[in-house]
Design an enzyme around this catalytic site. Structure first.
Site, PDB file in Angstrom:
ATOM      1  N   HIS A 156       0.888  -1.286  -0.279  1.00 15.40           N
ATOM      2  CA  HIS A 156      -0.015  -0.041  -0.041  1.00 15.40           C
ATOM      3  C   HIS A 156       0.722   1.247   0.068  1.00 15.40           C
ATOM      4  CE1 HIS A 156      -3.271  -2.758   1.445  1.00 15.40           C
ATOM      5  NE2 HIS A 156      -2.523  -3.112   1.954  1.00 15.40           N
ATOM      6  N   SER A 277      14.174  22.319 -15.965  1.00  9.48           N
ATOM      7  CA  SER A 277      12.964  23.155 -16.180  1.00  9.48           C
ATOM      8  C   SER A 277      13.417  24.441 -16.795  1.00  9.48           C
ATOM      9  CB  SER A 277      12.232  23.313 -15.043  1.00  9.48           C
ATOM     10  OG  SER A 277      11.439  24.322 -14.903  1.00  9.48           O
TER      11      SER A 277
END
Ligand code: ARG
Length: 460
Positions: A156, A277
């Site tokens: 999980h 970026s």
């Protein structure tokens, strides 16, 4: 310009129809196989006395010329020739004259395209399997060089139990080995030769399909001429196996993306496989795994596309089936490129074993070992689970990992705790105690690596 099939027509096709109908822009990549198939076919025609031996030789020589033009990149693929089959035949006739027209005796484009596609994919799938093996070698190397690094295992996406990084990465080895096996199985099941099925019903000429099948490296000829020209199961099987393989790459990519965040910092991707970026100077983006994750959707689309094309088709050949190739080629290119770039990227990642260990130590990952410790002291597992849960709850509230509780604190929860609890809950003990076959202990992972190496040797 008149078409090879124009005899029955009074008017020429509309220009827009030529463009819509043509497959030459994408089926030209099968040209080499189209010619090889034709060479086997014409040899058979000569051998069987269906055409004169000299004619067979002339045609074969002509086909060799066309082949060298294709290899040299000088062959002209033109939309007006419709598809690769007609383009090759037309060029052959330009080279050898009218005798070239005998090549198509006892054959149809329907069995021709089926054999070309199978041969092309046979080669493509072999390349996929080579790329899988190369990736598996990188995985083994990573497992060997980081054999003792400990990380948290997750369920999980919550810390579960400590595991060896080598164990974690060898899980992917298993997935790719199954992919390899799936592709190998397809290579076998698709390796039957449809040539000689004719348009759909076979042929009136005394052909030797077994000879052609053998010449082209197939196991045997296909059994039913109708099925031979309408079967695209091999392409769908390839797309299914490709989808599963991309799914594995995509999961692996997702983990690399998560593991390379500043929050995890388990691994660092090398600069050569990242981009920056245009606005945020600090960024180093994991574009390659992201793109592989994205391209997985595209391969699934190729699978759905072909399943949908095939689902309502009456026997035998229908022009819908010309839509079979682009998606398959796209999936093949995408898968090959993804496998190769992924292997290259993986071979250059940096493992931050210090951060992995810290995460394993801070995540209460050895709680199961505390419970197992109590079980070994004869407490039923259910009670042991409850006692340990309370101890973990206490430690969380105190804001410390389990190993920082004192013996007195442990004993608040059970009298069974003694000094040896600290040894039992070290992550190293936790890992190496899981010595069951296929488990995460060092010994167990070494067994896996040995088996993996044997597998690689056996397929090379
Ligand atoms: N270009 C066609 C295809 O890719 C070849 C087979 C054409 N056969 C026919 N009967 N029109 O499917």
């Amino acid at each position: 310009m008149s078409k090879l099939w124009s005899g029955r027509f009074n008017e020429s096709t509309e220009r827009m129809v030529d463009e819509f109908n043509a497959s030459i822009s994408f089926d030209q990549r099968m040209a080499v196989y189209d010619i090889k198939g034709s060479i086997a076919h014409v040899r058979m025609l000569g051998k069987q006395g269906i055409i004169a031996p000299q004619e067979a030789t002339d045609i074969e020589n002509g086909l060799e010329c066309v082949l060298s033009e294709v290899m040299a990149g000088s062959f002209q693929f033109k939309t007006e020739d419709e598809d690769v089959h007609m383009a090759v035949e037309k060029r052959l006739t330009e080279i050898v004259g009218a005798v070239g027209g005998k090549l198509h005796t006892a054959r149809s484009r329907n069995d021709q395209v089926a054999v070309d596609f199978r041969m092309y994919m046979r080669n493509g799938i072999a390349s996929v399997n080579n790329a899988i093996i190369d990736l598996e070698k990188v995985i083994i190397k990573l497992a060997e060089t980081n054999d003792k690094a400990i990380m948290p295992g997750y369920t999980h996406l919550q810390v579960a139990q400590p595991i060896l990084y080598s164990h974690y990465i060898m899980a992917y080895f298993q997935m790719f080995s199954r992919d390899f096996q799936r592709f190998s199985n397809i290579l076998t099941s698709m390796n039957y030769c449809p040539l000689g099925a004719g348009a759909l019903a076979g042929t009136t000429f005394p052909i030797d399909r077994h000879y052609v099948a053998q010449e082209l490296g197939f196991i045997a000829p296909t059994q039913n001429s109708i099925d031979s020209v309408s079967d695209r199961d091999f392409a769908i099987e390839f797309l299914s196996a490709a989808s599963i393989c991309m799914m594995h790459l995509s999961k692996f990519s997702e983990e690399l993306i998560i593991h390379s965040t500043s929050e995890f910092s388990f691994v660092e991707l090398s600069d050569g496989f990242c981009t920056g970026s245009s606005i945020m100077p600090q960024k180093k983006n994991p574009d390659i795994p992201e793109l592989i994750r994205g391209k997985t959707g595209r391969v699934y689309g190729d699978l759905m596309g072909l399943l949908t094309v095939m689902k309502g088709l009456p026997l035998a050949y229908n022009k819908d089936m010309q839509e079979d190739k682009e998606g398959v080629f796209d999936a093949l290119d995408t898968l090959l490129q993804s496998l190769r770039i992924f292997a290259a990227m993986l071979s250059k990642i940096k493992i931050r074993d210090d951060n992995m260990l810290r995460a394993a130590l801070n995540g209460y990952s050895t709680a199961t070992d505390v419970a197992d410790y109590l079980v070994r002291k004869n407490l039923p597992f259910r009670q042991a689970h409850h006692v340990t849960g309370s101890a973990v709850n206490y430690a969380i509230k105190k804001g410390v990992p389990l190993q920082q509780l004192s013996l007195e604190e442990f004993r608040e929860f059970s009298e069974l705790f003694t000094e040896d609890i600290f040894q039992a809950i070290s992550v190293e003990t936790s890992v190496n105690n899981r010595n069951s076959f296929g488990g995460t202990s060092h010994e167990s992972v070494q067994t896996q690596i040995k088996a993996a190496k044997l597998f690689i040797e056996s397929v090379q």
